[in-house]
Design a protein around this motif. Structure first.
Motif, mmCIF file in Angstrom:
data_model
loop_
_atom_site.group_PDB
_atom_site.id
_atom_site.type_symbol
_atom_site.label_atom_id
_atom_site.label_comp_id
_atom_site.label_asym_id
_atom_site.label_seq_id
_atom_site.Cartn_x
_atom_site.Cartn_y
_atom_site.Cartn_z
ATOM 1 N N VAL A 62 5.991 39.710 -58.305
ATOM 2 C CA VAL A 62 4.907 40.588 -57.856
ATOM 3 C C VAL A 62 4.615 40.283 -56.392
ATOM 4 C CG1 VAL A 62 3.801 40.908 -60.107
ATOM 5 C CG2 VAL A 62 3.120 38.996 -58.676
ATOM 6 N N THR A 63 4.136 41.291 -55.683
ATOM 7 C CA THR A 63 3.702 41.095 -54.294
ATOM 8 C C THR A 63 2.329 41.732 -54.139
ATOM 9 O OG1 THR A 63 4.783 43.138 -53.568
ATOM 10 C CG2 THR A 63 6.062 41.109 -53.379
ATOM 11 N N PHE A 64 1.491 41.092 -53.330
ATOM 12 C CA PHE A 64 0.154 41.594 -53.068
ATOM 13 C C PHE A 64 -0.424 40.870 -51.871
ATOM 14 C CE2 PHE A 64 -0.021 38.191 -56.157
ATOM 15 C CZ PHE A 64 -1.049 37.369 -55.727
ATOM 16 N N ASP A 65 -1.517 41.375 -51.348
ATOM 17 C CA ASP A 65 -2.235 40.719 -50.257
ATOM 18 C C ASP A 65 -3.397 39.928 -50.831
ATOM 19 O OD1 ASP A 65 -0.554 41.789 -48.370
ATOM 20 O OD2 ASP A 65 -1.941 43.347 -47.715
ATOM 21 N N MET A 66 -3.674 38.780 -50.218
ATOM 22 C CA MET A 66 -4.807 37.954 -50.613
ATOM 23 C C MET A 66 -5.599 37.593 -49.364
ATOM 24 S SD MET A 66 -4.924 34.189 -52.454
ATOM 25 C CE MET A 66 -4.579 34.764 -54.102
ATOM 26 N N VAL A 67 -6.912 37.739 -49.447
ATOM 27 C CA VAL A 67 -7.799 37.324 -48.364
ATOM 28 C C VAL A 67 -8.389 35.981 -48.773
ATOM 29 C CG1 VAL A 67 -9.866 37.877 -47.032
ATOM 30 C CG2 VAL A 67 -8.306 39.713 -47.729
ATOM 31 N N TYR A 68 -8.204 34.961 -47.931
ATOM 32 C CA TYR A 68 -8.616 33.592 -48.239
ATOM 33 C C TYR A 68 -9.459 33.048 -47.089
ATOM 34 C CZ TYR A 68 -8.139 28.520 -48.608
ATOM 35 O OH TYR A 68 -8.400 27.181 -48.659
ATOM 36 N N ASN A 69 -10.638 32.499 -47.414
ATOM 37 C CA ASN A 69 -11.492 31.965 -46.344
ATOM 38 C C ASN A 69 -11.863 30.492 -46.528
ATOM 39 O OD1 ASN A 69 -13.586 31.733 -48.177
ATOM 40 N ND2 ASN A 69 -14.695 33.517 -47.439
ATOM 41 N N GLY A 70 -11.190 29.801 -47.438
ATOM 42 C CA GLY A 70 -11.469 28.383 -47.662
ATOM 43 C C GLY A 70 -12.374 28.130 -48.849
ATOM 44 N N LYS A 71 -13.324 29.018 -49.088
ATOM 45 C CA LYS A 71 -14.246 28.865 -50.220
ATOM 46 C C LYS A 71 -14.029 29.915 -51.293
ATOM 47 C CE LYS A 71 -17.762 26.661 -47.476
ATOM 48 N NZ LYS A 71 -19.139 26.540 -47.123
#
Length: 189
Positions: free
Chosen positions: A137-146
């Motif tokens: 699978v492929t997708f975008d993930m938004v990650y900010n540390g928390k």
């Protein structure tokens, strides 16, 4: 004496360097994290929730390197229905017609590659296992540390979930259930 000091200093440098390049597993707070799903059919849609059993992201210098998530398929719930209709849908989704949770109580996602796209957005490639069948699978993930957020679109037929699929059955008419379903993931650490 001088040799011991040099050896000690060299050992310290090696230890510090290895610690600097060691990734850290950021454990998911499964109670605060949330997964919602939505499946559509010709005549409407259904939506609900499903729980994470466990999970973590491998992070180095606040950059995602990988991760693994286990989903509790027995927790699958409908949030758009009530009473008998809710019970019937949940029972059907848990049956062998759909996810067969008696034999496959867990699904798993393993992140194999994470590439930073821009800002806090990563392009993720992973292996998703449902009903013992694994597909990429492929997708975008938004990650900010928390926290981390992602939206996935899954083709259920790749996991032998074919009930009501117009791709496999003829003459379903308005009983056709679309092959793709949507998953929205909101992870908290």
């Amino acid at each position: 004496m001088k040799k011991n000091i040099i050896k000690g200093a060299l050992a310290s440098v090696v230890v510090i360097a290895s610690l600097a390049f060691t990734s850290m597993a950021k454990k998911i707070d499964v109670k605060e994290s949330k997964i919602t799903w939505k499946g559509e059919k010709v005549t409407g849609s259904h939506e609900g929730t499903i729980d994470l059993k466990s999970g973590y992201l491998d992070v180095e210098d606040e950059k995602i390197l990988g991760g693994e998530f286990v989903i509790d398929m027995t927790s699958l719930q409908s949030t758009d229905l009530e009473g008998e209709s809710k019970g019937k849908l949940e029972g059907h989704l848990k049956s062998d017609d759909f996810f067969g949770v008696a034999n496959h109580p867990e699904a798993k996602l393993i992140i194999t590659t994470a590439s930073k796209k821009s800002g806090n957005t990563y392009g993720i490639v992973g292996d998703l296992t449902i009903k013992g069948i694994t597909n990429p699978v492929t997708f975008d993930m938004v990650y900010n540390g928390k926290s981390a957020n992602a939206n996935l679109i899954i083709d259920r037929t790749k996991y032998n979930v074919r009930y009501g699929s117009g791709s496999f059955f003829d003459n379903l008419g308005d009983k056709t259930i679309y092959d793709e379903f949507k998953i929205a993931v909101d992870l908290k650490f």
